[in-house]
Design a protein around this motif. Structure first.
Motif, PDB file in Angstrom:
ATOM      1  N   SER A 120       0.812  -1.219   0.000  1.00 34.73           N
ATOM      2  CA  SER A 120       0.000   0.000   0.000  1.00 34.73           C
ATOM      3  C   SER A 120       0.843   1.266   0.000  1.00 34.73           C
ATOM      4  O   SER A 120       1.811   1.383   0.758  1.00 34.73           O
ATOM      5  CB  SER A 120      -0.899   0.014   1.236  1.00 34.73           C
ATOM      6  N   GLU A 121       0.441   2.211  -0.851  1.00 35.25           N
ATOM      7  CA  GLU A 121       1.005   3.557  -0.785  1.00 35.25           C
ATOM      8  C   GLU A 121       0.077   4.372   0.102  1.00 35.25           C
ATOM      9  O   GLU A 121      -1.056   4.681  -0.265  1.00 35.25           O
ATOM     10  CB  GLU A 121       1.113   4.193  -2.174  1.00 35.25           C
ATOM     11  N   CYS A 122       0.542   4.697   1.315  1.00 35.29           N
ATOM     12  CA  CYS A 122      -0.327   5.374   2.270  1.00 35.29           C
ATOM     13  C   CYS A 122       0.471   6.286   3.193  1.00 35.29           C
ATOM     14  O   CYS A 122       1.685   6.122   3.360  1.00 35.29           O
ATOM     15  CB  CYS A 122      -1.118   4.359   3.110  1.00 35.29           C
ATOM     16  N   LEU A 123      -0.218   7.243   3.758  1.00 37.86           N
ATOM     17  CA  LEU A 123       0.341   8.116   4.776  1.00 37.86           C
ATOM     18  C   LEU A 123      -0.457   7.903   6.055  1.00 37.86           C
ATOM     19  O   LEU A 123      -1.671   7.710   6.010  1.00 37.86           O
ATOM     20  CB  LEU A 123       0.249   9.585   4.360  1.00 37.86           C
ATOM     21  N   ILE A 124       0.216   7.949   7.209  1.00 40.49           N
ATOM     22  CA  ILE A 124      -0.438   7.763   8.499  1.00 40.49           C
ATOM     23  C   ILE A 124      -0.182   8.982   9.378  1.00 40.49           C
ATOM     24  O   ILE A 124       0.968   9.409   9.538  1.00 40.49           O
ATOM     25  CB  ILE A 124       0.070   6.499   9.222  1.00 40.49           C
ATOM     26  N   TYR A 125      -1.250   9.528   9.935  1.00 41.19           N
ATOM     27  CA  TYR A 125      -1.145  10.579  10.942  1.00 41.19           C
ATOM     28  C   TYR A 125      -1.629   9.948  12.242  1.00 41.19           C
ATOM     29  O   TYR A 125      -2.802   9.619  12.385  1.00 41.19           O
ATOM     30  CB  TYR A 125      -2.014  11.781  10.565  1.00 41.19           C
ATOM     31  N   SER A 126      -0.721   9.771  13.191  1.00 43.43           N
ATOM     32  CA  SER A 126      -1.047   9.036  14.410  1.00 43.43           C
ATOM     33  C   SER A 126      -1.067   9.961  15.620  1.00 43.43           C
ATOM     34  O   SER A 126      -0.086  10.641  15.916  1.00 43.43           O
ATOM     35  CB  SER A 126      -0.024   7.912  14.630  1.00 43.43           C
ATOM     36  N   PHE A 127      -2.196   9.969  16.337  1.00 42.67           N
ATOM     37  CA  PHE A 127      -2.375  10.834  17.499  1.00 42.67           C
ATOM     38  C   PHE A 127      -1.873  10.187  18.782  1.00 42.67           C
ATOM     39  O   PHE A 127      -1.744   8.962  18.878  1.00 42.67           O
ATOM     40  CB  PHE A 127      -3.864  11.157  17.687  1.00 42.67           C
ATOM     41  N   ASN A 128      -1.642  11.032  19.776  1.00 44.05           N
ATOM     42  CA  ASN A 128      -1.502  10.583  21.159  1.00 44.05           C
ATOM     43  C   ASN A 128      -2.916  10.337  21.679  1.00 44.05           C
ATOM     44  O   ASN A 128      -3.694  11.274  21.862  1.00 44.05           O
ATOM     45  CB  ASN A 128      -0.792  11.645  21.999  1.00 44.05           C
ATOM     46  N   TYR A 129      -3.252   9.092  21.895  1.00 43.54           N
ATOM     47  CA  TYR A 129      -4.613   8.710  22.261  1.00 43.54           C
ATOM     48  C   TYR A 129      -5.110   9.448  23.508  1.00 43.54           C
ATOM     49  O   TYR A 129      -6.301   9.775  23.626  1.00 43.54           O
ATOM     50  CB  TYR A 129      -4.642   7.194  22.490  1.00 43.54           C
ATOM     51  N   ALA A 130      -4.219   9.720  24.446  1.00 43.87           N
ATOM     52  CA  ALA A 130      -4.623  10.384  25.694  1.00 43.87           C
ATOM     53  C   ALA A 130      -5.255  11.742  25.414  1.00 43.87           C
ATOM     54  O   ALA A 130      -6.204  12.145  26.108  1.00 43.87           O
ATOM     55  CB  ALA A 130      -3.418  10.538  26.617  1.00 43.87           C
ATOM     56  N   ASP A 131      -4.752  12.447  24.409  1.00 43.20           N
ATOM     57  CA  ASP A 131      -5.317  13.767  24.082  1.00 43.20           C
ATOM     58  C   ASP A 131      -6.743  13.640  23.558  1.00 43.20           C
ATOM     59  O   ASP A 131      -7.633  14.423  23.922  1.00 43.20           O
ATOM     60  CB  ASP A 131      -4.443  14.475  23.039  1.00 43.20           C
ATOM     61  N   ILE A 132      -6.958  12.660  22.693  1.00 40.77           N
ATOM     62  CA  ILE A 132      -8.290  12.427  22.135  1.00 40.77           C
ATOM     63  C   ILE A 132      -9.251  11.993  23.239  1.00 40.77           C
ATOM     64  O   ILE A 132     -10.384  12.491  23.342  1.00 40.77           O
ATOM     65  CB  ILE A 132      -8.224  11.353  21.034  1.00 40.77           C
ATOM     66  N   LYS A 133      -8.815  11.052  24.067  1.00 40.80           N
ATOM     67  CA  LYS A 133      -9.667  10.512  25.128  1.00 40.80           C
ATOM     68  C   LYS A 133     -10.098  11.611  26.101  1.00 40.80           C
ATOM     69  O   LYS A 133     -11.249  11.661  26.540  1.00 40.80           O
ATOM     70  CB  LYS A 133      -8.939   9.390  25.862  1.00 40.80           C
ATOM     71  N   LYS A 134      -9.178  12.502  26.435  1.00 38.07           N
ATOM     72  CA  LYS A 134      -9.486  13.599  27.358  1.00 38.07           C
ATOM     73  C   LYS A 134     -10.588  14.489  26.777  1.00 38.07           C
ATOM     74  O   LYS A 134     -11.531  14.859  27.475  1.00 38.07           O
ATOM     75  CB  LYS A 134      -8.223  14.422  27.619  1.00 38.07           C
ATOM     76  N   ASN A 135     -10.482  14.821  25.507  1.00 39.89           N
ATOM     77  CA  ASN A 135     -11.524  15.631  24.856  1.00 39.89           C
ATOM     78  C   ASN A 135     -12.878  14.935  24.889  1.00 39.89           C
ATOM     79  O   ASN A 135     -13.899  15.528  25.243  1.00 39.89           O
ATOM     80  CB  ASN A 135     -11.162  15.909  23.396  1.00 39.89           C
ATOM     81  N   ASN A 136     -12.871  13.675  24.486  1.00 39.85           N
ATOM     82  CA  ASN A 136     -14.129  12.951  24.342  1.00 39.85           C
ATOM     83  C   ASN A 136     -14.826  12.745  25.678  1.00 39.85           C
ATOM     84  O   ASN A 136     -16.058  12.837  25.775  1.00 39.85           O
ATOM     85  CB  ASN A 136     -13.894  11.613  23.643  1.00 39.85           C
ATOM     86  N   GLU A 137     -14.044  12.477  26.722  1.00 45.80           N
ATOM     87  CA  GLU A 137     -14.646  12.285  28.043  1.00 45.80           C
ATOM     88  C   GLU A 137     -15.246  13.583  28.568  1.00 45.80           C
ATOM     89  O   GLU A 137     -16.185  13.567  29.364  1.00 45.80           O
ATOM     90  CB  GLU A 137     -13.604  11.737  29.017  1.00 45.80           C
ATOM     91  N   ALA A 138     -14.704  14.717  28.115  1.00 39.61           N
ATOM     92  CA  ALA A 138     -15.245  16.026  28.497  1.00 39.61           C
ATOM     93  C   ALA A 138     -16.360  16.466  27.545  1.00 39.61           C
ATOM     94  O   ALA A 138     -16.872  17.580  27.653  1.00 39.61           O
ATOM     95  CB  ALA A 138     -14.127  17.066  28.507  1.00 39.61           C
ATOM     96  N   ASN A 139     -16.715  15.565  26.618  1.00 40.26           N
ATOM     97  CA  ASN A 139     -17.723  15.858  25.587  1.00 40.26           C
ATOM     98  C   ASN A 139     -17.313  17.064  24.738  1.00 40.26           C
ATOM     99  O   ASN A 139     -18.164  17.807  24.241  1.00 40.26           O
ATOM    100  CB  ASN A 139     -19.095  16.096  26.211  1.00 40.26           C
ATOM    101  N   ASP A 140     -16.008  17.242  24.585  1.00 38.16           N
ATOM    102  CA  ASP A 140     -15.463  18.354  23.802  1.00 38.16           C
ATOM    103  C   ASP A 140     -15.132  17.859  22.395  1.00 38.16           C
ATOM    104  O   ASP A 140     -13.971  17.745  22.000  1.00 38.16           O
ATOM    105  CB  ASP A 140     -14.216  18.923  24.492  1.00 38.16           C
ATOM    106  N   TRP A 141     -16.182  17.589  21.644  1.00 40.31           N
ATOM    107  CA  TRP A 141     -15.986  17.040  20.301  1.00 40.31           C
ATOM    108  C   TRP A 141     -15.497  18.097  19.314  1.00 40.31           C
ATOM    109  O   TRP A 141     -14.928  17.762  18.279  1.00 40.31           O
ATOM    110  CB  TRP A 141     -17.272  16.380  19.819  1.00 40.31           C
ATOM    111  N   ASP A 142     -15.687  19.364  19.642  1.00 36.09           N
ATOM    112  CA  ASP A 142     -15.146  20.418  18.780  1.00 36.09           C
ATOM    113  C   ASP A 142     -13.622  20.356  18.749  1.00 36.09           C
ATOM    114  O   ASP A 142     -13.002  20.512  17.684  1.00 36.09           O
ATOM    115  CB  ASP A 142     -15.604  21.798  19.257  1.00 36.09           C
ATOM    116  N   SER A 143     -13.010  20.140  19.915  1.00 34.55           N
ATOM    117  CA  SER A 143     -11.548  20.044  19.959  1.00 34.55           C
ATOM    118  C   SER A 143     -11.061  18.822  19.202  1.00 34.55           C
ATOM    119  O   SER A 143     -10.069  18.881  18.469  1.00 34.55           O
ATOM    120  CB  SER A 143     -11.053  20.009  21.408  1.00 34.55           C
ATOM    121  N   THR A 144     -11.776  17.712  19.378  1.00 32.70           N
ATOM    122  CA  THR A 144     -11.406  16.503  18.628  1.00 32.70           C
ATOM    123  C   THR A 144     -11.563  16.734  17.132  1.00 32.70           C
ATOM    124  O   THR A 144     -10.704  16.336  16.337  1.00 32.70           O
ATOM    125  CB  THR A 144     -12.258  15.308  19.086  1.00 32.70           C
ATOM    126  N   PHE A 145     -12.652  17.383  16.748  1.00 27.59           N
ATOM    127  CA  PHE A 145     -12.856  17.680  15.326  1.00 27.59           C
ATOM    128  C   PHE A 145     -11.703  18.515  14.776  1.00 27.59           C
ATOM    129  O   PHE A 145     -11.177  18.223  13.691  1.00 27.59           O
ATOM    130  CB  PHE A 145     -14.172  18.437  15.123  1.00 27.59           C
TER     131      PHE A 145
END
Length: 230
Positions: free
Chosen positions: A36-61
């Protein structure tokens, strides 16, 4: 071959599965040293999880939009979110980018339709089970999704996804409990079970249940291969 972009790190475990399955899929089709010819952008999961648990989907978006823009600048022709839960903002993200975002629930609905199934059990994070973003894509194809009724069960699934599976831990005890939960959904009329979290396939495999299993990771990565070779 068309270049694709993967947004991962949500978690790294399933992102690794995506990368492996897509490359194997391309090689099975083309042979030799074709991958596969592909590019990967990989997040620090802790940052995403913190947003989502705070219901801050704008930041995740905003985080996912930045990732998508980086991938677009690298020349990708489609984007794949390597997690079911992130599809809560998939339609919003699609409107903000210039390439197709291949939706995991839409691809899953197509596979369920092929088996002429009308009622399925859905297992995933609380976001995936309780919000409408996944279930609505199924409903558009005439498919009803049911989820566990017990709050204790939903808490258990949520906890194990983040604290066990998301860390690469898959125990026999947890698998046994997941099979009990899935079998309860079958008793309530589910003709198939959707593994609606990209880590759940670490526990449940085809043949573990009396009804078809819809592994969203396998379904989504197959769609990626098909897109690359289309």
């Amino acid at each position: 071959m068309r270049k694709i972009g993967l947004i991962g790190g949500i978690s790294w475990v399933s992102t690794s599965d995506y990368y492996t399955l897509i490359n194997k899929g391309i090689n099975e089709k083309l042979g030799g040293l074709n991958f596969s010819e592909c590019l990967i952008y990989s997040f620090n999961y802790a940052d995403i999880k913190k947003n989502n648990e705070a219901n801050d989907w704008d930041s995740t978006f905003n985080m996912l939009l930045k990732a998508a823009e980086v991938l677009q600048s690298g020349g990708v022709e489609a984007i794949f979110l390597c997690a079911n839960t992130m599809h809560l903002i998939a339609d919003r993200l699609q409107k903000a980018i210039n390439v197709p975002l291949i939706h995991i629930a839409e691809e899953t609905a197509i596979e369920i339709q092929k088996k002429e199934i009308k009622k399925v059990g859905l297992l995933g994070t609380r976001f995936t089970m309780e919000q409408d973003f996944f279930k609505n894509k199924l409903a558009e194809k005439g498919i009803e999704a049911i989820i566990p009724e017990s709050e204790e069960v939903k808490d258990f699934v949520q906890y194990t996804i983040f604290e066990e599976l998301g860390r690469g831990i898959a125990s026999e005890e947890t698998k046994k409990r997941y099979l009990e939960i899935a079998n309860d959904l079958i008793k309530n009329g589910a003709e198939g079970i959707i593994l609606g979290c990209t880590e759940i396939p670490m526990l449940i495999k085809e043949g573990d249940l009396s009804v078809p299993i819809f592994d969203t990771t396998l379904i989504h990565t197959k769609a990626a291969v098909d897109f690359q070779l289309s």
